[in-house]
Design an enzyme around this catalytic site. Sequence first.
Site, PDB file in Angstrom:
ATOM      1  N   HIS A  52      -9.453 -18.694 -10.630  1.00  0.00           N
ATOM      2  CA  HIS A  52     -10.318 -19.011  -9.492  1.00  0.00           C
ATOM      3  C   HIS A  52     -11.680 -19.390 -10.035  1.00  0.00           C
ATOM      4  CE1 HIS A  52     -10.765 -14.728 -10.334  1.00  0.00           C
ATOM      5  NE2 HIS A  52     -11.973 -14.792  -9.818  1.00  0.00           N
ATOM      6  N   GLY A  53     -12.481 -19.976  -9.194  1.00  0.00           N
ATOM      7  CA  GLY A  53     -13.781 -20.466  -9.620  1.00  0.00           C
ATOM      8  C   GLY A  53     -14.849 -19.398  -9.686  1.00  0.00           C
TER       9      GLY A  53
END
Length: 153
Positions: A71-72
């Site tokens: 995920h970012g």
Amino acid sequence: MAGATRRPLTELLGDSAIRLDCTALDRFDAVRQCGEALVASGAVTRAYLESMLEREHAVSTYIGEGVAIPHGTLGGKDAVSRSAMVVLGFPEGVDWNGDTVRVCVGIAASAGGHVALVARLAEILLEPALAERLRSATDPAEIRVLFGGGESA
């Protein structure tokens, strides 16, 4: 976002969000593939993919049971247009700093939403039989049932 995470996780999976026959050169290639799938779904821009790679360089997204959740970074939240998930299976496994990952669940959520999604995924991974079903799934329908939260899961 909090309300959205109480819906079945399948609602965050687009039609082409599950691919179970992937191969990757390394963990960064696997993260890149997750990011590309999220971009292709229209949920994020390429800037989010870059923030996913940035996070992986800073801290591993491996969470155990043969699963990573790329995920970012918090800075990447502005590149998210809607919450989404992708599930990529790597039957041959991907070396993740000495661990072997067979499934990557790429997630995109705006500010703070990642925590709720990871918590929902953890519910599956904490149950050994469900974690094994996730790792060994060969049909996208199996993932949809598993993430649907229904009685058949």
